[in-house]
Design a protein around this motif. Structure first.
Motif, short mmCIF file in Angstrom:
data_model
loop_
_atom_site.label_atom_id
_atom_site.label_comp_id
_atom_site.label_asym_id
_atom_site.label_seq_id
_atom_site.Cartn_x
_atom_site.Cartn_y
_atom_site.Cartn_z
N THR A 52 0.69 -1.19 -0.09
CA THR A 52 -0.10 0.06 0.24
C THR A 52 0.97 1.28 -0.04
O THR A 52 0.66 2.06 -0.78
CB THR A 52 -0.81 0.11 1.28
N ARG A 53 1.42 1.43 1.20
CA ARG A 53 2.57 2.73 1.29
C ARG A 53 3.73 2.87 0.39
O ARG A 53 3.64 3.80 -0.43
CB ARG A 53 2.87 2.72 2.53
N ARG A 55 4.27 1.04 -2.72
CA ARG A 55 3.63 1.21 -4.08
C ARG A 55 3.30 2.69 -4.28
O ARG A 55 3.60 3.16 -5.35
CB ARG A 55 2.45 0.01 -4.38
N THR A 56 2.33 3.21 -3.56
CA THR A 56 1.89 4.43 -3.71
C THR A 56 2.83 5.43 -3.58
O THR A 56 2.82 6.61 -4.39
CB THR A 56 0.60 4.87 -2.63
N THR A 59 4.87 5.39 -6.80
CA THR A 59 4.00 5.79 -8.01
C THR A 59 3.61 7.41 -7.87
O THR A 59 4.00 8.09 -8.87
CB THR A 59 2.85 5.20 -8.04
N ALA A 60 3.22 7.86 -6.89
CA ALA A 60 3.14 9.28 -6.75
C ALA A 60 4.29 10.22 -7.04
O ALA A 60 4.22 11.05 -7.74
CB ALA A 60 2.34 9.68 -5.52
#
Length: 336
Positions: A52-53, A55-56, A59-60
């Motif tokens: 969750t953290r 990867r986000t 990506t961001a």
């Protein structure tokens, strides 16, 4: 040109660790404090395990830094049909500029994907270490305490990849002391402790380990714990939860050190490694820590992107890239 990579914090010197931590805090305060260093670059994000953290964050971070992110899931690549990591990396190096990788396997898989240095690779977690988590953890501590000289950190739980990254990062901070309280048989690997003991001692700090919660230090400024069951891992002992239960962080434990802050890399399992009262309490930095992780991903991406030559940015003029064979004239076959 060999491109930068972040496989392990053991590969970085003190100057680089401090630089990445400082940059993480700068970007945490102002996510726009950059000149879009990934503009024109393509970053692949290969996550074969849930995230969750991390990867986000990556990506961001890629988007915020001006790059384009291409995501790959666990069932997307031909590695599922037998293609090697080395061959996959050789192909990636012709199409991508950066690659962020999370697997439950060894970091050797990440190194194989680098195609002998042709591709900038970031370890977003391997079975041995979670280096970007370690940088975010230390950035959180530095952001809170300012200077880690004399700061005493207690890590409670398994000596897993998160603990390894935390220990390796803190060893670069003079005068900082880390105590790991780990269940018997689940401590920090000996090769990790041996590799950082000298570095920590040279700066007046220390890395020690205990296996009994009755042997905890009397002076602690920060308490850190992580999940008992790390993503992609398993434990040989079917009764392992009974072994881990004494290593639970609750209000009674935190009350032993009034004023101590709490950290957790998340996700948390309330009632197992930590109580909800502690995780959501006033002393918890866990949620700010998650925000620092996003900034830390940007700092790491910026750092590895600095090694990508300008010629790697796709040429949009229509000319063939340097060194790429240019098709010759069409050969006309004579009519018979």
């Amino acid at each position: 040109m060999t491109r930068r990579a972040l496989y392990s914090l053991a590969d970085l010197d003190t100057v680089t660790v401090h630089r990445l931590v400082r940059r993480s805090l700068e970007l945490y305060e102002d996510p726009t404090a950059h000149d879009r260093p990934l503009a024109g670059l393509v970053a692949g994000l290969l996550f074969t395990k849930t995230s969750t953290r991390t990867r986000t964050a990556f990506t961001a971070g890629t988007v915020r830094l001006g790059g384009t992110a291409v995501a790959f899931g666990p069932a997307d690549l031909q590695t599922n049909t037998g293609e090697s990591m080395a061959d996959t990396g050789r192909m990636f190096a012709t199409m991508l500029d950066l690659l962020v990788v999370r697997t439950a396997g060894p970091v050797a898989e990440h190194r194989a994907l680098a195609a002998d240095g042709a591709l900038a690779v970031v370890n977003a977690m391997s079975i041995e270490e979670h280096p970007t988590q370690g940088l975010a953890d230390v950035a959180t501590l530095v952001g809170h305490f300012g200077d880690l000289e004399g700061v005493r950190v207690l890590y409670v739980g398994e000596g897993n990849n998160t603990a390894t990254a935390l220990a390796r990062a803190l060893a670069h901070y003079p005068g900082c002391h880390l105590v790991l309280a780990c269940p018997p048989g689940y401590g920090l690997p000996e090769y990790v402790r041996a590799g950082i003991a000298g570095l920590a001692a040279a700066g007046g700090g220390s890395i020690t380990q205990v296996h009994d919660m009755g042997e905890l230090p009397t002076d602690v400024h920060a308490v850190y714990t992580s999940r008992w069951q790390t993503t992609g891992s398993s434990k040989p002992d079917t009764h392992w939860r009974d072994v881990f239960r004494p290593f639970h962080v609750d209000t009674a434990l935190m009350n032993r050190w009034p004023g101590a802050v709490f950290l957790h890399d998340l996700p948390a399992h309330r009632g197992e490694e930590v109580s909800g009262e502690v995780l959501d309490g006033k002393a918890s930095l866990a949620w700010a820590q998650a925000g620092v992780k996003a900034a830390g991903a940007m700092a790491v991406l910026e750092w590895v992107a600095a090694s990508v030559p300008a010629s790697a940015v796709p040429d949009t003029t229509g000319a063939a890239p340097p060194g790429f064979p240019v098709p010759g004239p069409t050969i006309q076959k004579e009519e018979e």
